[in-house]
Design an enzyme around this catalytic site. Structure first.
Site, PDB file in Angstrom:
ATOM      1  N   HIS A 196      -9.043 -17.508  -8.341  1.00 27.77           N
ATOM      2  CA  HIS A 196      -8.328 -16.225  -8.402  1.00 27.77           C
ATOM      3  C   HIS A 196      -6.832 -16.341  -8.172  1.00 27.77           C
ATOM      4  O   HIS A 196      -6.096 -15.358  -8.332  1.00 27.77           O
ATOM      5  CB  HIS A 196      -8.898 -15.222  -7.383  1.00 27.77           C
ATOM      6  CG  HIS A 196      -8.465 -15.488  -5.976  1.00 27.77           C
ATOM      7  ND1 HIS A 196      -9.110 -16.369  -5.158  1.00 27.77           N
ATOM      8  CD2 HIS A 196      -7.426 -14.998  -5.251  1.00 27.77           C
ATOM      9  CE1 HIS A 196      -8.507 -16.404  -3.974  1.00 27.77           C
ATOM     10  NE2 HIS A 196      -7.476 -15.597  -4.006  1.00 27.77           N
TER      11      HIS A 196
HETATM   12  C1  UD1 Z   1      -4.739 -10.863  -3.085  1.00 31.06           C
HETATM   13  C2  UD1 Z   1      -3.758 -11.640  -2.211  1.00 31.06           C
HETATM   14  C3  UD1 Z   1      -4.193 -13.092  -2.134  1.00 31.06           C
HETATM   15  C4  UD1 Z   1      -5.629 -13.212  -1.687  1.00 31.06           C
HETATM   16  C5  UD1 Z   1      -6.530 -12.345  -2.559  1.00 31.06           C
HETATM   17  C6  UD1 Z   1      -7.926 -12.348  -1.994  1.00 31.06           C
HETATM   18  C7  UD1 Z   1      -1.421 -10.854  -2.295  1.00 31.06           C
HETATM   19  C8  UD1 Z   1      -0.069 -11.133  -2.825  1.00 31.06           C
HETATM   20  N1  UD1 Z   1      -2.415 -11.625  -2.774  1.00 31.06           N
HETATM   21  O1  UD1 Z   1      -4.653 -11.425  -4.388  1.00 31.06           O
HETATM   22  O2  UD1 Z   1      -3.370 -13.779  -1.194  1.00 31.06           O
HETATM   23  O3  UD1 Z   1      -6.019 -14.543  -1.783  1.00 31.06           O
HETATM   24  O4  UD1 Z   1      -6.039 -11.001  -2.569  1.00 31.06           O
HETATM   25  O5  UD1 Z   1      -8.873 -11.992  -2.933  1.00 31.06           O
HETATM   26  O6  UD1 Z   1      -1.586  -9.985  -1.488  1.00 31.06           O
HETATM   27  N2  UD1 Z   1      -8.376  -5.943  -8.768  1.00 31.06           N
HETATM   28  C9  UD1 Z   1      -9.457  -5.184  -9.132  1.00 31.06           C
HETATM   29  N3  UD1 Z   1     -10.205  -4.617  -8.134  1.00 31.06           N
HETATM   30  C10 UD1 Z   1      -9.929  -4.774  -6.812  1.00 31.06           C
HETATM   31  C11 UD1 Z   1      -8.827  -5.545  -6.465  1.00 31.06           C
HETATM   32  C12 UD1 Z   1      -8.057  -6.129  -7.452  1.00 31.06           C
HETATM   33  O7  UD1 Z   1      -9.764  -5.004 -10.311  1.00 31.06           O
HETATM   34  O8  UD1 Z   1     -10.664  -4.236  -5.965  1.00 31.06           O
HETATM   35  C13 UD1 Z   1      -7.584  -6.593  -9.851  1.00 31.06           C
HETATM   36  C14 UD1 Z   1      -6.452  -5.702 -10.360  1.00 31.06           C
HETATM   37  O9  UD1 Z   1      -6.313  -5.925 -11.729  1.00 31.06           O
HETATM   38  C15 UD1 Z   1      -5.246  -6.259  -9.644  1.00 31.06           C
HETATM   39  C16 UD1 Z   1      -5.597  -7.740  -9.540  1.00 31.06           C
HETATM   40  O10 UD1 Z   1      -7.002  -7.786  -9.348  1.00 31.06           O
HETATM   41  O11 UD1 Z   1      -4.054  -6.035 -10.333  1.00 31.06           O
HETATM   42  C17 UD1 Z   1      -4.906  -8.459  -8.405  1.00 31.06           C
HETATM   43  O12 UD1 Z   1      -5.156  -7.805  -7.160  1.00 31.06           O
HETATM   44  P1  UD1 Z   1      -4.108  -7.979  -5.955  1.00 31.06           P
HETATM   45  O13 UD1 Z   1      -4.669  -7.376  -4.731  1.00 31.06           O
HETATM   46  O14 UD1 Z   1      -2.758  -7.561  -6.360  1.00 31.06           O
HETATM   47  O15 UD1 Z   1      -4.013  -9.552  -5.791  1.00 31.06           O
HETATM   48  P2  UD1 Z   1      -5.170 -10.631  -5.647  1.00 31.06           P
HETATM   49  O16 UD1 Z   1      -5.044 -11.567  -6.806  1.00 31.06           O
HETATM   50  O17 UD1 Z   1      -6.474  -9.974  -5.405  1.00 31.06           O
HETATM   51  N1  UDP Z   2     -16.014 -14.319  -0.763  1.00 38.07           N
HETATM   52  C1  UDP Z   2     -17.123 -13.487  -0.916  1.00 38.07           C
HETATM   53  N2  UDP Z   2     -17.602 -13.269  -2.189  1.00 38.07           N
HETATM   54  C2  UDP Z   2     -17.043 -13.839  -3.286  1.00 38.07           C
HETATM   55  C3  UDP Z   2     -15.916 -14.687  -3.112  1.00 38.07           C
HETATM   56  C4  UDP Z   2     -15.421 -14.892  -1.839  1.00 38.07           C
HETATM   57  O1  UDP Z   2     -17.654 -12.976   0.061  1.00 38.07           O
HETATM   58  O2  UDP Z   2     -17.525 -13.594  -4.402  1.00 38.07           O
HETATM   59  C5  UDP Z   2     -15.495 -14.548   0.585  1.00 38.07           C
HETATM   60  C6  UDP Z   2     -15.424 -16.006   0.989  1.00 38.07           C
HETATM   61  O3  UDP Z   2     -16.657 -16.418   1.511  1.00 38.07           O
HETATM   62  C7  UDP Z   2     -14.300 -16.014   1.999  1.00 38.07           C
HETATM   63  C8  UDP Z   2     -13.366 -14.937   1.472  1.00 38.07           C
HETATM   64  O4  UDP Z   2     -14.142 -14.113   0.608  1.00 38.07           O
HETATM   65  O5  UDP Z   2     -14.751 -15.620   3.281  1.00 38.07           O
HETATM   66  C9  UDP Z   2     -12.244 -15.569   0.711  1.00 38.07           C
HETATM   67  O6  UDP Z   2     -11.573 -14.598  -0.039  1.00 38.07           O
HETATM   68  P1  UDP Z   2     -10.712 -14.920  -1.322  1.00 38.07           P
HETATM   69  O7  UDP Z   2     -11.176 -16.181  -1.934  1.00 38.07           O
HETATM   70  O8  UDP Z   2     -10.731 -13.686  -2.138  1.00 38.07           O
HETATM   71  O9  UDP Z   2      -9.235 -15.036  -0.737  1.00 38.07           O
HETATM   72  P2  UDP Z   2      -8.394 -16.181   0.020  1.00 38.07           P
HETATM   73  O10 UDP Z   2      -9.203 -16.721   1.136  1.00 38.07           O
HETATM   74  O11 UDP Z   2      -8.017 -17.197  -1.006  1.00 38.07           O
HETATM   75  O12 UDP Z   2      -7.173 -15.447   0.468  1.00 38.07           O
END
Ligand code: UD1
Ligand code: UDP
Length: 380
Positions: free
Chosen positions: A217
């Protein structure tokens, strides 16, 4: 003592479970108000964790949603400021390095509300990562900085933080701690529950079958056509070479970018593959079940690479560097970025080498109670 905990993204909700649990069970003098920024909002990116991990439902949801970094962070700052002003907490608790963390850091520091940063000190030394900027800025306006690892603690010392414990820490005289990882607390605690409640292995018919678990991601990977193509082509190649399924719970960001960026032929191959199994994001108990039973974990997630280590699984890290340096130093994880050759070689090595070491570097599973005790000491 009243604290406000601010969460927004999936991993922060999961991390918050550890502190909320010890507050509910042991630290009755702490009143915790949970505020959700709404950065993540899909049921399987947010609500599922509150219900299955027994985290008190957020009292306030700011419903900020998705947008550009600037717009999202600005809207959060405005809304968080109002919440902090109307609740006057003794401290505000934030986790990790997301935009929700940064927005809270800015709003709270301007209001002179002490910030407790859990997961302080982690550095990838790559400021092109939005997370690196977020965590550095947050650390430098925090009052209590809890680092999960020794290397994180040392990073804080290198940036000028002093290891002078004060009973009365402040923004200008912050305290830094090396206390272990709340995610490790959680993995220990929820592992048993996962055994009892998760049926994902049955659902995916994996009980009798070896498999690899993958997640992708990170924006650096999802937003580049070259990287995304390399990654998915390599995943398909691994399933062919090793005749192993890859289970890939897919982040919504990646799903959207695959549709936009991948060549339609590759996309079709992925969709039609019965070996590269793409599933919706899973709940945490299902994720633990997948992690514990996988032969190998391939991921660009910060949390998932650590959980691989907690459950003694080898890990290939799809990033150019990691802030969790300990797991690479022990050689149970390899950094590959999106380099196909490195991923294929590491897969080969890890699938044939079962002699890996996982010395304890993330504490004893009691990080959350250490943090709660210290907050009471400082703020009540
Ligand atoms: C965010 C965090 C990242 C973290 C990740 C965990 C920042 C800058 N990044 O990244 O550090 O590792 O969360 O998962 O804060 N979207 C959906 N549904 C949701 C959420 C997101 O469809 O419930 C899609 C949207 O298109 C959105 C994109 O995901 O634009 C990115 O979401 P965003 O929260 O901006 O960043 P992440 O890539 O999720
Ligand atoms: N996780 C989850 N379901 C998923 C993917 C991740 O429960 O389908 C959990 C994972 O076990 C960990 C956390 O989400 O505890 C990590 O989140 P993510 O990878 O979104 O973000 P990051 O840790 O890179 O910020």
């Amino acid at each position: 003592m009243k604290i406000i905990t601010i969460v927004g993204a999936r991993p922060q909700i999961i991390k918050a479970a550890a502190l909320s649990r010890v507050i509910t069970n042991q630290f009755h003098d702490i009143e915790e108000i949970i505020v959700h920024t709404g950065q993540h909002y899909d049921q399987n990116m947010s609500d599922v964790f509150f219900s299955e991990l027994a985290i008190p439902k957020p009292q306030i949801n700011l419903k900020v949603g998705s947008s550009s970094h600037g717009a999202q962070t600005a809207l959060m700052i405005e809304k968080i400021e109002k919440v902090l002003e109307s609740n006057s907490p003794d401290a505000v608790v934030v986790y990790g390095d997301t935009n929700s963390t940064l927005a809270t850091a800015i709003a709270a520091s301007k209001l002179h509300i002490p910030i407790v940063h859990i997961e302080a000190g982690l550095r990838s030394f790559n400021k092109k990562m939005p997370e690196e900027v977020n965590r550095i800025l947050c650390d430098h306006v925090s009052t209590l900085l809890f680092s999960p690892t020794k290397s994180g603690f040392n990073n804080l010392l290198s940036e000028g933080f002093l290891n002078n414990y004060s009973n009365n820490a402040s923004l200008d005289q912050p305290n830094i701690y090396h206390c272990g990882d709340v995610m490790y607390d959680n993995s220990l605690y929820f592992s048993k529950l996962s055994n009892q409640r998760s049926n994902i292995l049955e659902k995916l018919k994996l009980n009798e079958e070896k498999f690899i678990l993958a997640t992708v991601h990170r924006n650096d990977n999802t937003d580049s056509v070259i990287k995304l193509t390399d990654l998915f082509s390599t995943f398909l190649e691994i399933t062919q070479i090793h005749q192993l399924k890859i289970i890939l719970p897919l982040h919504p960001r990646t799903s959207k970018m695959m549709e936009q960026l991948l060549d339609p032929k590759l996309l079709k191959n992925i969709q039609e593959s019965n070996m590269l199994i793409i599933v919706e994001p899973t709940g945490f108990l299902d994720m633990i079940a997948l992690e514990k039973n996988a032969e190998l974990i391939i991921t660009d997630s910060g949390g998932v690479q650590k959980e691989a280590y907690f459950f003694k699984k080898p890990c290939i890290i799809l990033r150019p560097q990691t802030e969790w340096v300990e797991i690479v130093e022990t050689k149970s994880a390899v950094i590959s970025d999106t380099n196909s050759k490195t991923i294929l070689e590491a897969t080969e090595t890890f699938l044939s080498n079962t002699e890996l070491n996982f010395p304890p570097v993330f504490g004893n599973g009691d990080a959350a109670s250490f943090i709660a005790k210290e907050m009471l000491n400082q703020f009540s």
